[in-house]
Design an enzyme around this catalytic site. Structure first.
Site, mmCIF file in Angstrom:
data_model
loop_
_atom_site.group_PDB
_atom_site.id
_atom_site.type_symbol
_atom_site.label_atom_id
_atom_site.label_comp_id
_atom_site.label_asym_id
_atom_site.label_seq_id
_atom_site.Cartn_x
_atom_site.Cartn_y
_atom_site.Cartn_z
ATOM 1 N N GLN A 79 1.099 7.331 -8.000
ATOM 2 C CA GLN A 79 0.999 5.895 -8.248
ATOM 3 C C GLN A 79 -0.426 5.461 -8.602
ATOM 4 O O GLN A 79 -0.630 4.331 -9.042
ATOM 5 C CB GLN A 79 1.499 5.099 -7.040
ATOM 6 C CG GLN A 79 0.563 5.120 -5.841
ATOM 7 C CD GLN A 79 1.134 4.409 -4.634
ATOM 8 O OE1 GLN A 79 1.921 4.966 -3.883
ATOM 9 N NE2 GLN A 79 0.733 3.166 -4.422
ATOM 10 N N CYS A 108 3.946 1.300 -4.523
ATOM 11 C CA CYS A 108 4.765 2.302 -3.839
ATOM 12 C C CYS A 108 6.227 1.884 -3.793
ATOM 13 O O CYS A 108 7.131 2.703 -3.904
ATOM 14 C CB CYS A 108 4.245 2.489 -2.421
ATOM 15 S SG CYS A 108 4.185 0.960 -1.477
ATOM 16 N N HIS A 125 4.155 1.220 3.664
ATOM 17 C CA HIS A 125 4.258 2.123 2.527
ATOM 18 C C HIS A 125 5.713 2.478 2.237
ATOM 19 O O HIS A 125 6.457 2.830 3.151
ATOM 20 C CB HIS A 125 3.449 3.394 2.840
ATOM 21 C CG HIS A 125 3.155 4.234 1.646
ATOM 22 N ND1 HIS A 125 2.850 3.717 0.399
ATOM 23 C CD2 HIS A 125 3.123 5.578 1.493
ATOM 24 C CE1 HIS A 125 2.639 4.709 -0.451
ATOM 25 N NE2 HIS A 125 2.800 5.847 0.179
#
Ligand SMILES: *[C@@H]1O[C@H](CO)[C@@H](O)[C@H](O)[C@H]1NC(C)=O
Ligand SMILES: *[C@@H]1O[C@H](CO)[C@@H](O)[C@H](O)[C@H]1NC(C)=O
Ligand SMILES: *[C@@H]1O[C@H](CO)[C@@H](O)[C@H](O)[C@H]1NC(C)=O
Length: 293
Positions: A143, A149, A286
């Site tokens: 990423q 994410c 995340h």
């Protein structure tokens, strides 16, 4: 004979080492350590193509690098864990800088919208599952410095179900989500939610491929031409009942699943392989994808 000589040689080295440490004053020890870490920093800068704008910045980054590297060294030295840490491209970032630029999951709690759970009656679950071995997972993507994410997590789960339903593994576009999806919390590199991404994809009637709409790692304007090609679609999505590892296992036994984790720790920043058993908080920041157990 050879081995006896070698043994002798080792003893000499050990003795020399002890002697060297013995005469080293505290101040010059620190200087020696600095010199050695400085050399590692220099090699690391070459390896990752890092350039600093001035000596002040370099000094600052060196100090951070040193702290990180010494901590990784000491973790390795007492390594009794099933996972490893390594000096990666994030070694000159503080943990705060690292998490701020990459962990863009905006949930901070599991959603509780579950009304039905498709796999609630799943039985005879295999003892291990690895969707990579079944060809349902594309190679690892990066990423970069964009906090999307959430898009990578949603896309990986969608790549998985697409493979399971059509037999085809197609790499799908995260950038389309970054540029075009403004649903709910979704804000490109500034973060988002997988559930919102699934809602967008459903309403959008699909998602295009990575090759048609490639990843750039920065916010962009939605390219409606590229977006118009729908390589894969979903008819809906559900949340796995929260706080239930049994439910998660049932789901993962049947398909790759988007999940949120707390990836804020030092060990996550420098994780380099193995099964992570380190401490893990509950501040979900995340988005990742579970591809087996
Ligand atoms: C720590 O262990 C890993 C894995 O064996 C290795 O790659 C690394 O070089 C070691 N030391 C440091 C400082 O990263
Ligand atoms: C989730 O549960 C909390 C607490 O029970 C409630 O306030 C909230 O509205 C629920 N959220 C949704 C999306 O149902
Ligand atoms: C699970 O089994 C119960 C009892 O037979 C049934 O009522 C329910 O619909 C089943 N759930 C699903 C998702 O198939």
């Amino acid at each position: 004979m050879a081995s006896k000589n070698q043994l002798h040689h080792h003893f000499t080295c050990l003795a020399l080492l002890i002697f060297t440490l013995g005469v080293c004053e505290v101040a010059s020890c620190a200087a020696l350590e600095d010199a050695s870490v400085n050399e590692r920093h220099q090699q690391w800068m070459v390896q990752f193509g890092r350039v600093y704008k001035d000596t002040k910045e370099r000094q600052k980054r060196f100090q951070i690098f040193k702290q990180n590297v010494l901590r990784i060294d000491s973790f390795n030295a007492t390594n009794n864990k099933p996972y490893k840490l390594g000096v990666n491209q994030f070694a000159d970032l503080t943990n705060q800088e690292f998490t701020a630029s990459r962990n863009g999951f905006k949930g901070h709690m599991c959603s509780n919208t579950t009304t039905t759970f498709k796999y609630e009656n799943a039985t005879a679950l295999p003892s291990t599952v690895d969707w990579r071995k079944k060809g349902a997972v594309t190679p690892i993507k990066d990423q970069g410095q964009c906090g999307c994410c959430w898009a990578f997590s949603a896309v990986a789960a969608m790549e998985g179900v697409t493979k399971l339903t059509t037999g085809k593994l197609i790499s799908l576009s995260e950038q389309e989500l970054v540029d075009c999806d403004t649903k709910g919390e979704d804000q490109g590199c500034e973060g988002g939610l997988m559930d919102d991404a699934f809602q967008f994809i459903e309403k959008n009637k699909g998602l295009t491929t990575e090759s048609i709409y490639p990843y750039k790692g920065v916010d962009g304007t939605c390219n409606t031409n590229e977006e118009a090609n729908h390589a894969a679609k979903i008819n809906g999505f559900e949340d796995v009942p929260a706080n239930s590892e049994d439910a998660l296992q049932k789901a993962v036994a049947n398909q790759p699943v988007s999940i949120a984790i707390d990836a804020g720790g030092f060990d996550f920043q420098f994780y380099s392989g193995g099964v992570f058993t380190g401490s893990c908080g509950t501040d979900l920041d995340h988005g990742v994808t579970t591809v087996g157990y």
